[in-house]
Motif scaffolding. Sequence first.
Motif, PDB file in Angstrom:
ATOM      1  N   LEU A  79     -11.004 124.781  25.925  1.00 29.88           N
ATOM      2  CA  LEU A  79     -11.933 125.086  27.019  1.00 29.88           C
ATOM      3  C   LEU A  79     -11.327 124.746  28.377  1.00 29.88           C
ATOM      4  O   LEU A  79     -11.566 125.458  29.363  1.00 29.88           O
ATOM      5  CB  LEU A  79     -13.252 124.342  26.812  1.00 29.88           C
ATOM      6  N   LEU A  80     -10.538 123.682  28.438  1.00 28.76           N
ATOM      7  CA  LEU A  80      -9.866 123.346  29.697  1.00 28.76           C
ATOM      8  C   LEU A  80      -8.853 124.429  30.094  1.00 28.76           C
ATOM      9  O   LEU A  80      -8.771 124.815  31.259  1.00 28.76           O
ATOM     10  CB  LEU A  80      -9.175 121.988  29.584  1.00 28.76           C
ATOM     11  N   PHE A  81      -8.097 124.921  29.112  1.00 20.92           N
ATOM     12  CA  PHE A  81      -7.155 125.994  29.403  1.00 20.92           C
ATOM     13  C   PHE A  81      -7.880 127.280  29.792  1.00 20.92           C
ATOM     14  O   PHE A  81      -7.431 128.009  30.688  1.00 20.92           O
ATOM     15  CB  PHE A  81      -6.235 126.252  28.205  1.00 20.92           C
ATOM     16  N   LEU A  82      -8.985 127.566  29.151  1.00 17.33           N
ATOM     17  CA  LEU A  82      -9.768 128.745  29.507  1.00 17.33           C
ATOM     18  C   LEU A  82     -10.305 128.623  30.929  1.00 17.33           C
ATOM     19  O   LEU A  82     -10.269 129.580  31.701  1.00 17.33           O
ATOM     20  CB  LEU A  82     -10.919 128.938  28.513  1.00 17.33           C
ATOM     21  N   TYR A  83     -10.783 127.456  31.288  1.00 22.04           N
ATOM     22  CA  TYR A  83     -11.264 127.217  32.653  1.00 22.04           C
ATOM     23  C   TYR A  83     -10.146 127.406  33.667  1.00 22.04           C
ATOM     24  O   TYR A  83     -10.342 128.046  34.706  1.00 22.04           O
ATOM     25  CB  TYR A  83     -11.854 125.810  32.761  1.00 22.04           C
ATOM     26  N   ALA A  84      -8.966 126.873  33.383  1.00 20.20           N
ATOM     27  CA  ALA A  84      -7.837 127.014  34.305  1.00 20.20           C
ATOM     28  C   ALA A  84      -7.420 128.476  34.435  1.00 20.20           C
ATOM     29  O   ALA A  84      -7.097 128.943  35.538  1.00 20.20           O
ATOM     30  CB  ALA A  84      -6.660 126.174  33.824  1.00 20.20           C
ATOM     31  N   PHE A  85      -7.449 129.223  33.347  1.00 19.19           N
ATOM     32  CA  PHE A  85      -7.092 130.629  33.390  1.00 19.19           C
ATOM     33  C   PHE A  85      -8.102 131.433  34.203  1.00 19.19           C
ATOM     34  O   PHE A  85      -7.725 132.245  35.050  1.00 19.19           O
ATOM     35  CB  PHE A  85      -6.993 131.193  31.968  1.00 19.19           C
ATOM     36  N   ILE A  86      -9.379 131.196  33.976  1.00 12.35           N
ATOM     37  CA  ILE A  86     -10.413 131.924  34.723  1.00 12.35           C
ATOM     38  C   ILE A  86     -10.341 131.585  36.204  1.00 12.35           C
ATOM     39  O   ILE A  86     -10.494 132.459  37.065  1.00 12.35           O
ATOM     40  CB  ILE A  86     -11.810 131.618  34.131  1.00 12.35           C
ATOM     41  N   LYS A  87     -10.075 130.338  36.524  1.00 10.86           N
ATOM     42  CA  LYS A  87      -9.958 129.934  37.925  1.00 10.86           C
ATOM     43  C   LYS A  87      -8.766 130.621  38.589  1.00 10.86           C
ATOM     44  O   LYS A  87      -8.854 131.083  39.721  1.00 10.86           O
ATOM     45  CB  LYS A  87      -9.808 128.415  38.015  1.00 10.86           C
ATOM     46  N   ALA A  88      -7.649 130.732  37.881  1.00 14.03           N
ATOM     47  CA  ALA A  88      -6.467 131.393  38.432  1.00 14.03           C
ATOM     48  C   ALA A  88      -6.708 132.885  38.630  1.00 14.03           C
ATOM     49  O   ALA A  88      -6.271 133.467  39.624  1.00 14.03           O
ATOM     50  CB  ALA A  88      -5.275 131.174  37.508  1.00 14.03           C
ATOM     51  N   VAL A  89      -7.430 133.509  37.711  1.00 14.06           N
ATOM     52  CA  VAL A  89      -7.721 134.937  37.842  1.00 14.06           C
ATOM     53  C   VAL A  89      -8.642 135.182  39.033  1.00 14.06           C
ATOM     54  O   VAL A  89      -8.437 136.119  39.809  1.00 14.06           O
ATOM     55  CB  VAL A  89      -8.347 135.493  36.538  1.00 14.06           C
TER      56      VAL A  89
ATOM     57  N   ILE B 214     -11.007 121.861  20.668  1.00 12.18           N
ATOM     58  CA  ILE B 214     -11.949 122.737  21.374  1.00 12.18           C
ATOM     59  C   ILE B 214     -12.039 122.341  22.846  1.00 12.18           C
ATOM     60  O   ILE B 214     -12.079 123.209  23.726  1.00 12.18           O
ATOM     61  CB  ILE B 214     -13.332 122.698  20.692  1.00 12.18           C
ATOM     62  N   ILE B 215     -12.035 121.060  23.132  1.00 12.41           N
ATOM     63  CA  ILE B 215     -12.076 120.608  24.527  1.00 12.41           C
ATOM     64  C   ILE B 215     -10.825 121.052  25.274  1.00 12.41           C
ATOM     65  O   ILE B 215     -10.899 121.547  26.406  1.00 12.41           O
ATOM     66  CB  ILE B 215     -12.257 119.075  24.588  1.00 12.41           C
ATOM     67  N   VAL B 216      -9.663 120.917  24.664  1.00  7.62           N
ATOM     68  CA  VAL B 216      -8.409 121.341  25.302  1.00  7.62           C
ATOM     69  C   VAL B 216      -8.407 122.856  25.507  1.00  7.62           C
ATOM     70  O   VAL B 216      -7.998 123.347  26.563  1.00  7.62           O
ATOM     71  CB  VAL B 216      -7.197 120.880  24.463  1.00  7.62           C
TER      72      VAL B 216
ATOM     73  N   LEU C 280     -12.831 114.919  14.501  1.00  2.00           N
ATOM     74  CA  LEU C 280     -12.308 114.439  15.780  1.00  2.00           C
ATOM     75  C   LEU C 280     -11.244 115.396  16.317  1.00  2.00           C
ATOM     76  O   LEU C 280     -11.259 115.753  17.504  1.00  2.00           O
ATOM     77  CB  LEU C 280     -11.728 113.034  15.606  1.00  2.00           C
ATOM     78  N   LEU C 281     -10.326 115.833  15.467  1.00  2.00           N
ATOM     79  CA  LEU C 281      -9.271 116.736  15.913  1.00  2.00           C
ATOM     80  C   LEU C 281      -9.821 118.104  16.311  1.00  2.00           C
ATOM     81  O   LEU C 281      -9.349 118.704  17.284  1.00  2.00           O
ATOM     82  CB  LEU C 281      -8.220 116.898  14.813  1.00  2.00           C
TER      83      LEU C 281
END
Length: 57
Positions: free
Chosen positions: A16-26, A12-14, A6-7
């Motif tokens: 991926l969310l940070f990776l998505y936010a970083f790619i969107k900002a770039v 991994i979900i968190v 579970l952890l």
Amino acid sequence: MSVIYLLITISIIVALLFLYAFIKAVRQGQFDDYYTPSVRMLFDDETKQNDNKTNKD
């Protein structure tokens, strides 16, 4: 043992969310600043020298 799975899943979900936010900002260009770094080193000393001159007067 199921808590570890579970952890790992949540982490991994968190991540991926940070990776998505970083790619969107770039892609939006939030990190594109070509002018300031080249000028900052030129004007940094002048402001310090001007501050020192006004303090001595």
